[in-house]
Motif scaffolding. Structure first.
Motif, short mmCIF file in Angstrom:
data_model
loop_
_atom_site.label_atom_id
_atom_site.label_comp_id
_atom_site.label_asym_id
_atom_site.label_seq_id
_atom_site.Cartn_x
_atom_site.Cartn_y
_atom_site.Cartn_z
N GLU A 131 26.64 37.08 15.07
CA GLU A 131 27.31 37.73 13.95
C GLU A 131 27.99 39.03 14.35
OE1 GLU A 131 22.92 39.12 13.48
OE2 GLU A 131 24.05 37.40 14.30
N VAL A 159 22.87 34.79 8.98
CA VAL A 159 23.88 34.17 8.11
C VAL A 159 24.44 35.24 7.16
CG1 VAL A 159 24.29 32.38 6.38
CG2 VAL A 159 22.73 31.94 8.30
N TRP A 160 25.77 35.30 7.05
CA TRP A 160 26.42 36.38 6.31
C TRP A 160 25.99 36.47 4.85
CZ3 TRP A 160 28.65 40.84 6.50
CH2 TRP A 160 29.43 41.31 5.43
N LEU A 161 25.90 35.35 4.18
CA LEU A 161 25.59 35.37 2.76
C LEU A 161 24.09 35.44 2.46
CD1 LEU A 161 28.20 32.88 1.24
CD2 LEU A 161 28.16 35.38 1.07
N GLU A 202 31.54 37.80 9.43
CA GLU A 202 31.00 36.77 8.55
C GLU A 202 30.81 35.47 9.34
OE1 GLU A 202 33.10 36.29 4.87
OE2 GLU A 202 33.68 38.40 4.78
N SER A 204 28.84 31.77 8.93
CA SER A 204 28.15 30.93 7.96
C SER A 204 27.23 29.94 8.64
CB SER A 204 29.15 30.18 7.09
OG SER A 204 29.81 29.17 7.85
N ALA A 205 26.27 29.43 7.88
CA ALA A 205 25.41 28.35 8.38
C ALA A 205 26.23 27.08 8.60
CB ALA A 205 24.27 28.11 7.39
N ALA A 206 27.14 26.80 7.68
CA ALA A 206 27.95 25.58 7.79
C ALA A 206 28.78 25.57 9.07
CB ALA A 206 28.85 25.45 6.57
N ARG A 240 22.05 26.79 1.39
CA ARG A 240 21.54 27.31 2.66
C ARG A 240 22.23 28.61 3.07
NH1 ARG A 240 23.89 22.04 5.64
NH2 ARG A 240 26.12 22.55 5.58
N GLU A 241 23.45 28.83 2.59
CA GLU A 241 24.15 30.07 2.95
C GLU A 241 23.43 31.29 2.37
OE1 GLU A 241 26.46 29.92 5.08
OE2 GLU A 241 26.95 27.78 4.99
#
Length: 254
Positions: A131, A159-161, A202, A204-206, A240-241
């Motif tokens: 990150e 994870v950012w969110l 940022e 993300s998990a995705a 998950r985010e």
């Protein structure tokens, strides 16, 4: 045996609460916080190796990308691994007390261009670094490049969110990274160490799961600090985010 079977036994609610309680010491007592995190990380990596190979990792080489000032070196040495730390920032390399870092070898270099030969280490680890770089999957590709076939590349990132995506900016990152950084600067009189757009990005998990799956080497993905009963949330798009605060991608080159 699945690669995560042994570590799964360690993933208890008590462990999660213990690590969460240590987090409050990150700024005022980094030796305490990072010492606890390093020991937990070394145990995780050792268990993942045993799960993948049904044997001890003792004597193996671990390359820690973004290893910082040496807390991780001492923890991995205690587990019998030969430690090499890579850190681009000399301030980070010398941030620990003088007793830190004596157990390993340290190299000043970027994780985006590792100065190591292909297939040269048994384990390549990156803990909470992706990150902080603008091209996290280039970092991941470099980790895979230097890991021997059958070895493990363990990429763990915030994870950012998730609730810790803003790091020291707290939950204000939910109002936007640039706004959170500006607010922190006004309040404290200086920019945050993890400054959005320059040293914090940022991720993300995705995106991580998509990249790892595309490499054809992904053998496990799980939320690093959560108890085992919460691991299935990794499979839930969108949710998950917000719920997976730190995602671990375990890859095994062939």
């Amino acid at each position: 045996m699945a690669v995560t079977d042994l570590f799964l036994r360690q993933a208890t609610l008590a462990r999660s609460l213990r690590l969460l309680s240590e987090f409050r010491f990150e700024q005022r007592d980094p030796a305490r916080f990072y010492g606890a995190l390093a020991e937990d990380t070394a145990l995780m990596v050792a268990d993942l190796w045993r799960g993948a190979h049904q044997g001890t990792p003792s004597g193996r080489t671990v390359l820690d990308v973004g290893g910082g000032p040496g807390y991780f070196a001492d923890a991995f040495a205690a587990h019998g691994l030969s430690y090499i730390g890579v850190e681009p920032d000399p301030r980070e390399m010398h941030a620990a007390p003088s007793s830190g870092g004596t157990a390993g070898t340290f190299v000043r270099a970027s994780g985006l261009a590792l100065p190591f030969a292909d297939d040269s280490v048994d384990i390549c680890l990156s803990s909470n670094v992706a990150e902080h770089v603008a091209r996290p999957w280039q970092l991941g590709a470099e980790m895979l490049r230097v890991t021997r076939p059958g070895g493990l590349a363990v990429l763990s990132y915030t994870v950012w969110l998730g609730p810790f995506g803003g790091h020291e900016m707290g939950l204000t990152h939910y109002f936007g990274g640039a706004r959170a950084a500006a607010r922190y600067t006004r309040k404290h009189g200086h920019p945050p160490k993890n400054n959005y757009g320059s040293s914090l990005f940022e991720v993300s998990a995705a995106d991580g799961l998509e990249w790892a799956t595309a490499t054809g080497t992904l053998i496990a993905a799980f939320p690093r600090y959560h108890p085992r009963w919460a691991w299935p949330m990794t499979r839930l798009p969108v949710l998950r985010e917000f719920l997976v605060s730190n995602l671990v991608l375990v890859l095994q080159p062939t």
